[in-house]
Design a protein around this motif. Structure first.
Motif, mmCIF file in Angstrom:
data_model
loop_
_atom_site.group_PDB
_atom_site.id
_atom_site.type_symbol
_atom_site.label_atom_id
_atom_site.label_comp_id
_atom_site.label_asym_id
_atom_site.label_seq_id
_atom_site.Cartn_x
_atom_site.Cartn_y
_atom_site.Cartn_z
ATOM 1 N N HIS A 79 43.908 42.299 49.509
ATOM 2 C CA HIS A 79 43.392 41.695 50.739
ATOM 3 C C HIS A 79 42.358 40.590 50.454
ATOM 4 C CE1 HIS A 79 45.336 45.193 52.519
ATOM 5 N NE2 HIS A 79 45.383 44.453 53.615
ATOM 6 N N GLY A 80 42.247 40.199 49.193
ATOM 7 C CA GLY A 80 41.357 39.097 48.840
ATOM 8 C C GLY A 80 39.889 39.426 48.908
ATOM 9 N N VAL A 81 39.541 40.710 48.858
ATOM 10 C CA VAL A 81 38.142 41.127 48.972
ATOM 11 C C VAL A 81 37.322 40.568 47.810
ATOM 12 C CG1 VAL A 81 36.618 43.151 48.860
ATOM 13 C CG2 VAL A 81 38.632 43.169 50.363
ATOM 14 N N GLU A 82 36.159 40.018 48.153
ATOM 15 C CA GLU A 82 35.247 39.462 47.150
ATOM 16 C C GLU A 82 34.003 40.301 46.969
ATOM 17 O OE1 GLU A 82 35.034 34.944 47.920
ATOM 18 O OE2 GLU A 82 35.766 35.864 49.779
ATOM 19 N N ALA A 83 33.677 41.121 47.968
ATOM 20 C CA ALA A 83 32.480 41.964 47.919
ATOM 21 C C ALA A 83 32.780 43.248 48.688
ATOM 22 C CB ALA A 83 31.284 41.246 48.533
ATOM 23 N N ILE A 84 32.086 44.313 48.300
ATOM 24 C CA ILE A 84 32.312 45.634 48.889
ATOM 25 C C ILE A 84 31.001 46.152 49.460
ATOM 26 C CG2 ILE A 84 32.976 48.036 48.431
ATOM 27 C CD1 ILE A 84 34.551 46.950 45.979
ATOM 28 N N ALA A 85 31.088 46.713 50.670
ATOM 29 C CA ALA A 85 29.951 47.411 51.276
ATOM 30 C C ALA A 85 30.342 48.873 51.444
ATOM 31 C CB ALA A 85 29.595 46.796 52.628
ATOM 32 N N LEU A 86 29.528 49.767 50.903
ATOM 33 C CA LEU A 86 29.734 51.198 51.109
ATOM 34 C C LEU A 86 29.028 51.559 52.410
ATOM 35 C CD1 LEU A 86 29.022 52.497 47.480
ATOM 36 C CD2 LEU A 86 31.179 51.667 48.469
ATOM 37 N N ALA A 87 29.752 52.228 53.295
ATOM 38 C CA ALA A 87 29.198 52.552 54.620
ATOM 39 C C ALA A 87 29.536 54.012 54.927
ATOM 40 C CB ALA A 87 29.762 51.611 55.678
ATOM 41 N N GLY A 88 28.744 54.899 54.340
ATOM 42 C CA GLY A 88 29.025 56.313 54.520
ATOM 43 C C GLY A 88 30.188 56.778 53.665
ATOM 44 N N TYR A 89 30.418 56.104 52.561
ATOM 45 C CA TYR A 89 31.465 56.510 51.617
ATOM 46 C C TYR A 89 30.868 57.600 50.745
ATOM 47 C CZ TYR A 89 35.315 56.022 48.284
ATOM 48 O OH TYR A 89 36.425 56.248 47.481
ATOM 49 N N MET A 90 31.407 58.798 50.860
ATOM 50 C CA MET A 90 30.753 59.969 50.278
ATOM 51 C C MET A 90 31.319 60.386 48.918
ATOM 52 S SD MET A 90 28.383 60.309 52.369
ATOM 53 C CE MET A 90 27.627 61.810 51.777
ATOM 54 N N ARG A 91 31.896 59.444 48.191
ATOM 55 C CA ARG A 91 32.371 59.711 46.834
ATOM 56 C C ARG A 91 31.562 58.857 45.857
ATOM 57 N NH1 ARG A 91 36.652 62.482 46.223
ATOM 58 N NH2 ARG A 91 37.103 61.653 44.173
ATOM 59 N N LEU A 92 31.245 59.432 44.725
ATOM 60 C CA LEU A 92 30.589 58.647 43.681
ATOM 61 C C LEU A 92 31.637 57.776 43.004
ATOM 62 C CD1 LEU A 92 28.258 61.316 42.038
ATOM 63 C CD2 LEU A 92 27.636 59.504 43.638
ATOM 64 N N LEU A 93 31.325 56.513 42.856
ATOM 65 C CA LEU A 93 32.221 55.596 42.155
ATOM 66 C C LEU A 93 32.048 55.760 40.654
ATOM 67 C CD1 LEU A 93 31.570 52.448 44.360
ATOM 68 C CD2 LEU A 93 33.592 53.928 44.414
ATOM 69 N N SER A 94 33.139 55.643 39.925
ATOM 70 C CA SER A 94 33.065 55.765 38.469
ATOM 71 C C SER A 94 32.361 54.542 37.887
ATOM 72 C CB SER A 94 34.467 55.884 37.872
ATOM 73 O OG SER A 94 35.148 54.637 37.984
ATOM 74 N N ASP A 95 31.838 54.715 36.675
ATOM 75 C CA ASP A 95 31.211 53.595 35.979
ATOM 76 C C ASP A 95 32.213 52.453 35.788
ATOM 77 O OD1 ASP A 95 28.958 55.172 35.870
ATOM 78 O OD2 ASP A 95 29.006 55.469 33.693
ATOM 79 N N ALA A 96 33.481 52.801 35.540
ATOM 80 C CA ALA A 96 34.513 51.777 35.316
ATOM 81 C C ALA A 96 34.740 50.946 36.581
ATOM 82 C CB ALA A 96 35.816 52.424 34.858
ATOM 83 N N PHE A 97 34.794 51.600 37.735
ATOM 84 C CA PHE A 97 34.983 50.871 38.993
ATOM 85 C C PHE A 97 33.780 49.965 39.256
ATOM 86 C CE2 PHE A 97 34.841 50.145 43.528
ATOM 87 C CZ PHE A 97 36.166 49.939 43.875
ATOM 88 N N VAL A 98 32.580 50.509 39.087
ATOM 89 C CA VAL A 98 31.366 49.712 39.298
ATOM 90 C C VAL A 98 31.356 48.514 38.347
ATOM 91 C CG1 VAL A 98 28.834 49.726 39.142
ATOM 92 C CG2 VAL A 98 30.031 51.637 40.234
ATOM 93 N N ALA A 99 31.762 48.724 37.105
ATOM 94 C CA ALA A 99 31.784 47.619 36.134
ATOM 95 C C ALA A 99 32.768 46.528 36.565
ATOM 96 C CB ALA A 99 32.138 48.146 34.747
ATOM 97 N N ARG A 100 33.925 46.927 37.112
ATOM 98 C CA ARG A 100 34.912 45.929 37.568
ATOM 99 C C ARG A 100 34.365 45.074 38.707
ATOM 100 N NH1 ARG A 100 38.529 50.137 36.781
ATOM 101 N NH2 ARG A 100 38.693 50.669 38.972
ATOM 102 N N TRP A 101 33.497 45.652 39.521
ATOM 103 C CA TRP A 101 32.957 44.946 40.683
ATOM 104 C C TRP A 101 31.454 44.661 40.526
ATOM 105 C CZ3 TRP A 101 35.789 43.107 44.736
ATOM 106 C CH2 TRP A 101 37.117 43.536 44.818
ATOM 107 N N ARG A 102 30.964 44.649 39.296
ATOM 108 C CA ARG A 102 29.523 44.511 39.038
ATOM 109 C C ARG A 102 28.904 43.361 39.831
ATOM 110 N NH1 ARG A 102 26.990 47.167 36.008
ATOM 111 N NH2 ARG A 102 28.571 47.522 34.439
ATOM 112 N N GLY A 103 27.829 43.695 40.535
ATOM 113 C CA GLY A 103 27.113 42.692 41.308
ATOM 114 C C GLY A 103 27.760 42.362 42.647
ATOM 115 N N HIS A 104 28.879 43.024 42.954
ATOM 116 C CA HIS A 104 29.618 42.723 44.174
ATOM 117 C C HIS A 104 29.774 43.947 45.082
ATOM 118 C CE1 HIS A 104 30.752 38.677 42.843
ATOM 119 N NE2 HIS A 104 30.781 39.218 41.639
#
Length: 188
Positions: A79-104
């Motif tokens: 969907h062309g997403v450039e940035a992510i906002a967590l809004a009551g997302y109750m799962r911890l994101l893995s370090d790998a996912f955070v690294a893929r989207w670092r700063g975003h």
């Protein structure tokens, strides 16, 4: 330039709704491209779909965390997403996912960080005798609620407050703070 925002939710999505409304303010630097959830029955998905926003839902049950997150990642990217906002997302994101989207990736947390990372923030603030609770928008890093704070709102703790009464007032502030800070963050 308008940035495409993806929002991750797990429930009713009241902060997601505030972000969507913020995207509709003339001159907003973002539009909401996708609302995704780990709970296919999340009420916020129906609201987003009713607003004409693309949705993605997948339960992580029976999937390895990496497989589940790769599906979320693929949906965001498709969907062309450039940035992510967590809004009551109750799962911890893995370090790998955070690294893929670092700063975003940003999150809204119901405390005045660095105080009360994690859960039960309102009860902890009341028990500590704090004069104020509040909320913080922060960059998501591998450390739980540990990224740079982009903005905060203070809410007085009143005599007789319970975790629930404080939570209601803090949530009202979250709905004001989150769209404003996301807009500032994406305007940088």
């Amino acid at each position: 330039m308008t940035h495409k925002l993806g929002i991750l939710i797990s429930g009713r999505g009241s902060n997601m709704q505030a972000l969507v409304e913020g995207s509709r303010v003339p001159g907003s630097p973002y539009s909401v491209a996708l609302v995704a959830s780990d709970k296919p029955e999340a009420a916020g998905l129906a609201w987003a779909a009713g607003q004409g926003i693309a949705t993605f839902a997948r339960s992580p049950k029976g999937l390895a965390k990496a497989d589940y997150e790769s599906q979320i990642d693929a949906a965001l990217r498709s969907h062309g997403v450039e940035a992510i906002a967590l809004a009551g997302y109750m799962r911890l994101l893995s370090d790998a996912f955070v690294a893929r989207w670092r700063g975003h990736i940003v999150n809204i947390h119901p405390s005045l960080l660095p105080n009360y990372k994690g859960l039960d923030t309102h009860a902890r603030a009341i028990e500590a005798g704090d004069s104020h609770g509040g909320c913080s928008v922060h960059i998501v890093t591998e450390e739980l609620d540990g990224g740079a704070v982009l903005g905060q709102s203070k809410v007085p703790i009143l005599p007789g407050d319970t975790a629930d009464t404080l939570a209601q007032r803090v949530l009202a502030e979250e709905h004001k703070l989150y769209p404003r800070i996301v807009a500032q963050w994406l305007s940088r």
